[in-house]
Design a protein around this motif. Sequence first.
Motif, PDB file in Angstrom:
ATOM      1  N   SER A 519       0.820  -0.791  -0.094  1.00 43.76           N
ATOM      2  CA  SER A 519       0.020  -0.271   0.318  1.00 43.76           C
ATOM      3  C   SER A 519       0.789   1.405  -0.244  1.00 43.76           C
ATOM      4  CB  SER A 519      -0.969  -0.040   1.541  1.00 43.76           C
ATOM      5  OG  SER A 519      -1.690  -1.447   1.143  1.00 43.76           O
ATOM      6  N   MET A 543      -9.371  -0.044  -1.164  1.00 41.28           N
ATOM      7  CA  MET A 543      -8.364  -0.587  -0.628  1.00 41.28           C
ATOM      8  C   MET A 543      -8.601  -0.433   0.726  1.00 41.28           C
ATOM      9  SD  MET A 543      -5.895  -0.723  -2.250  1.00 41.28           S
ATOM     10  CE  MET A 543      -3.660  -0.602  -2.228  1.00 41.28           C
ATOM     11  N   ALA A 547      -7.826  -3.694   3.959  1.00 34.78           N
ATOM     12  CA  ALA A 547      -6.661  -3.529   5.060  1.00 34.78           C
ATOM     13  C   ALA A 547      -7.775  -3.683   6.394  1.00 34.78           C
ATOM     14  CB  ALA A 547      -7.477  -1.593   5.415  1.00 34.78           C
ATOM     15  N   TYR A 557      -4.671   2.690   8.843  1.00 33.17           N
ATOM     16  CA  TYR A 557      -4.070   2.442   7.487  1.00 33.17           C
ATOM     17  C   TYR A 557      -4.499   3.875   7.124  1.00 33.17           C
ATOM     18  CZ  TYR A 557      -4.639   0.424   3.271  1.00 33.17           C
ATOM     19  OH  TYR A 557      -4.686   0.068   1.508  1.00 33.17           O
ATOM     20  N   VAL A 561      -1.406   5.857   4.361  1.00 33.94           N
ATOM     21  CA  VAL A 561      -1.724   5.797   2.758  1.00 33.94           C
ATOM     22  C   VAL A 561      -1.416   7.361   2.668  1.00 33.94           C
ATOM     23  CG1 VAL A 561      -4.091   6.407   1.477  1.00 33.94           C
ATOM     24  CG2 VAL A 561      -3.220   3.902   2.481  1.00 33.94           C
TER      25      VAL A 561
END
Length: 622
Positions: A519, A543, A547, A557, A561
């Motif tokens: 990622s 995504m 996750a 996350y 990101v």
Amino acid sequence: MNTMHTATFPQPSPRRIVNTIDTVLGYMVEIPAALLVVAEIFVLLAGVTSRYVLRMPLVWSDELASMLFLWLAMLGAVVALRRGEHMRMTALVGKASPSVRAFLELVAIGAPLAFLLLVIGPAVEFAQDEGIITTPALEISNTWRAAALPIGCVLMLVVACLRLIRVANWHMTLAALAAVAAIAGAFVAMSPVLHDLGNVNLLIFFVGLVALCVLSGVPIAFSFGLATFGYLALTTSTPLSVVVGRMDEGMSHLILLSVPLFVFLGQLIEMTGMANAMIAFLASLLGHVRGGLSYVLVGAMYLVSGISGSKAADMAAIAPVLFPEMKARGAKPGDLVALLAATGAQTETIPPSLVLITLGSVTGVSISALFTGGMLPGIVLAITLCSVVWWRYRGDDLSNVRRAARGEVLRKLAIAFPALALPFVIRLAVVEGVATATEVSTIGIAYAVLAGLLIYRRFEWSRLKPMLIDTAALSGAILLIIGAATGMAWALTQSGFSGQLAQAMAKLPGGAAMFMAASMLVFIVLGSVLEGIPAIVLFGPLMFPIARQMGIHDVHYAMVVILSMGVGLFAPPFGVGYYSACAVSRIHPDEGMKPIIGYIIALVIGLIVVAAVPWISIGFLH
């Protein structure tokens, strides 16, 4: 014999007529766009005041704000197109020869023209369909809101045509339009073949066509729009008015209303002298330390990011104030712009970042949780950047730099205190439930106006109109990308691509750790090519469910990101944010290419630490 002379008046030239039409159109669009920004501020502030102070909620305030918001987004997009301010990647275009560059600049107007011709019909159809819906509080037809889409598209079409007519070189203009028409014609001719290719079409349209448009300098919003409408028109039987509906949905999230309001707040901070006061205090505190003003730059970006939400506004508030003094102390221009760009990436998670707001709106993650989780990752990256600053400036001679006396520091602290308090006032208003994440920007605006008028005694009324128009233009550019990217994400989801991506990512060896590493890599690349917000809108909804399946916390996350994307966004040669930093600081991009390498390495190390230690992102949530 008397000869009668008839007075002859010079006939206006076609170019002058076009310029007059353009000027009139500018007034017709810019003034309503500026007034819509003002209207949004007052409607939301009235909502907060009536609910929290008078205990009498206005049931219609959110509905009216949402209705005006779509008009603001579309008129802002028109203003941005007229000014040539839609976000686009010009790294490769800039390296081309002058004649090729001139040709590609015309293609960058011709391609949006093709998209607008494609979308106006479905937009009219969508607005008519919305007529059957009546708004619950105001009890008026939803067509009044939806009409912003076709009217905005028609105005953009007119603006694009005027821009083409004003180009002196007709041969090149016709060549550029012919090139766009030839590519469009080739796709239409291939339609029977494309129908049988299945998911290969995703590569053709969403990789091939998008890459061709983006690398040619076509604005990102129109690149996404062309790929989406082309894919659906030529390979599916989906009515195109449905895609306009998805675009409308993407642009109409009420939480995104904070985009224009925080952009305007950032401009107010600079105009009222609050940014100056903050930076002067930090400079008096650290100006005598080796590399001290570089630490001030890192700290100032951290503080100001908590206010404006817009990286361009943050950098514009800080660079003009700090850079002259830093240059006077011997700092190299390249190092300054490199650190400014690096701090742009470092502060991406600091609330109320537009990227945080956008991510929350498209993935369903709590925005207040993202605001809480974003503070500490920014500090971790600040520490890694400061370690590079320390290394680079460890040998500086500071024998002629005067250390500020304690009294001077305290005096500057007293002056800066109202400005330093603003991020905390905004944070408190959200935590205590006084205002939502959307409304809180209006409290910040009211605070900044009062501080400017009553405390700093600096409020330039003449700058308000251009500030409001700038706000509308930047907001329109951002929101059109979000709308186009939402339509594109919907098309990708309908094709089944998201399910296939989920399966591929879930099958990576190494479980959650490998998924996190993949990622990071994906979003660094996406951040550099697509810019932050479109990358989040396009890939966030795909995504985040994966996750969650892997057991990764949403907020953890999200931080990884956003920081990954920030690194890509501010890293040359493709990162658009880096060129924004160069534009704001008026330093040539070539000068910062070498110095930024050390800072990018520091950011990546900080990113790995944030990814490896979830507590940094989620420790304060419980």
